[in-house]
Design an enzyme around this catalytic site. Structure first.
Site, mmCIF file in Angstrom:
data_model
loop_
_atom_site.group_PDB
_atom_site.id
_atom_site.type_symbol
_atom_site.label_atom_id
_atom_site.label_comp_id
_atom_site.label_asym_id
_atom_site.label_seq_id
_atom_site.Cartn_x
_atom_site.Cartn_y
_atom_site.Cartn_z
ATOM 1 N N GLN A 140 8.545 3.986 -7.867
ATOM 2 C CA GLN A 140 7.499 4.258 -6.509
ATOM 3 C C GLN A 140 7.644 3.125 -5.949
ATOM 4 O OE1 GLN A 140 5.817 2.298 -11.489
ATOM 5 N NE2 GLN A 140 4.240 2.126 -9.838
ATOM 6 N N HIS A 158 6.399 7.643 -4.387
ATOM 7 C CA HIS A 158 5.159 7.030 -3.394
ATOM 8 C C HIS A 158 5.997 7.150 -2.043
ATOM 9 C CE1 HIS A 158 3.617 5.618 -6.819
ATOM 10 N NE2 HIS A 158 3.079 6.194 -7.341
ATOM 11 N N CYS A 166 3.207 12.802 11.433
ATOM 12 C CA CYS A 166 1.969 12.800 12.488
ATOM 13 C C CYS A 166 1.004 13.907 12.044
ATOM 14 C CB CYS A 166 2.394 12.901 13.974
ATOM 15 S SG CYS A 166 1.224 14.079 14.988
#
Length: 322
Positions: A140, A158, A166
């Site tokens: 995580q 994550h 971008c």
């Protein structure tokens, strides 16, 4: 990965210290690291037996990195105890003021995270993968400490703080280079608002930091180097954001292939992680837990050890002859 180059000037010694590894190991830590319970002989033997035949998938969380000086969320002195509310994905995308605040505070917060070093638990897991006891690591954490510890194939559920991307054209820029650009175009703002004495207790679990009496109106956020107007965002999943399909699929497959799951340093409260525990349960994959405090999956785990993860994993590696 190199620490970010920082702006010159005599006032900001704490930024200059980010160039060295002394920054994250300052005399006063960012929070009180949970001590946990004493590791009992019975628990050592239980862990050794659990991992002895290999095929283990390790699921790691913030509790593994606390011994590296990075705060967690849910411990007694963690970020939530200080009233920290992590920025949400929609807030970052839709609110310019909150976006400016995030990037301004990242000048301090990212420097701290980038200077953090792996602890004995990260290195032990790397060794356990190389020796064939652990097949995969799903984490995580966005701190990149598994990577720094020599394990390049962690499934970073994550994302990771080491890059920015971008949102318009998909261009990816190394985070240190983007932090350089932030600092170059905000030299006046930095001299005016950043503290001369760094208080490490301001560091938060997501790489943010707390700054008092600061006006973010004049803070500038650099745009994308490729499309010029694109919004840049760390390659991490903010709260309220969606997992990238590739990471979700990779983590699911890693659990399906596993013989056992070892949950390390996570409460598994977030559903993106808890679903993996439920998948293991559905497939009758035994689960063991190393975590100080409650874990959402402990009702269907075989055992739980409540000692510091680094100490436990180091002992486990030694017992397995690593």
């Amino acid at each position: 990965m190199q620490n970010p180059r920082v702006c010159g000037g005599a006032l900001h010694g704490f930024l200059r210290r980010a160039r060295s590894n002394t920054f994250a190991s300052a005399a006063r830590p960012a929070f009180n690291i949970p001590a946990g319970a004493r590791l009992e002989e019975r628990e050592k033997s239980l862990l050794q037996e659990f991992c002895r035949d290999g095929g283990v998938v390790a699921l790691t969380g913030a509790g593994l990195s606390t011994e590296s000086g990075i705060p967690d969320y849910r411990s007694p002195d963690g970020s939530y105890s200080k009233g920290h509310k992590p920025i949400l994905h929609q807030q970052f995308v839709e609110d310019l003021w909150l976006r400016k605040r995030y990037w301004a505070r990242s000048i301090v917060g990212y420097a701290w995270f980038d200077a953090a070093q792996p602890n004995s638990g990260h290195y032990a897991l790397t060794t356990l993968t190389r020796k064939g006891f652990v097949d995969n690591i799903i984490t995580q954490n966005v701190d990149g400490l598994h990577y720094k510890a020599g394990y390049r194939n962690a499934i970073e559920l994550h994302g990771a703080n080491r890059d920015v991307e971008c949102l318009s054209c998909g261009f990816v820029e190394p985070r240190p280079a983007f932090q350089d650009r932030i600092e170059r175009c905000n030299k006046t703002w930095i001299e005016r608002y950043l503290p001369t004495d760094f208080d490490s207790s301001s560091i938060r679990a997501d790489g943010d930091s707390h700054l008092e009496n600061v006006d973010f109106a004049d803070f500038d956020i650099p745009g994308c180097l490729r499309c010029t107007n694109g919004m840049m965002k760390p390659t991490v999943i903010f709260f309220g954001g969606s997992l990238k399909p590739a990471m979700k699929d990779a983590s699911t497959e890693a659990v399906k292939k596993a013989k056992k799951m070892l949950v390390v340093g996570t409460s598994t409260q977030v559903f993106s992680v808890y679903r993996l525990c439920l998948l293991a349960k559905e497939r009758d994959i035994p689960i063991g837990i190393i975590n100080i405090g409650e874990s959402r999956c402990e009702s269907f785990a075989q055992f739980k050890v409540q000692a510091q993860a680094g100490r436990v994993l180091q002992e486990l590696a030694q017992r397995l002859g690593c």
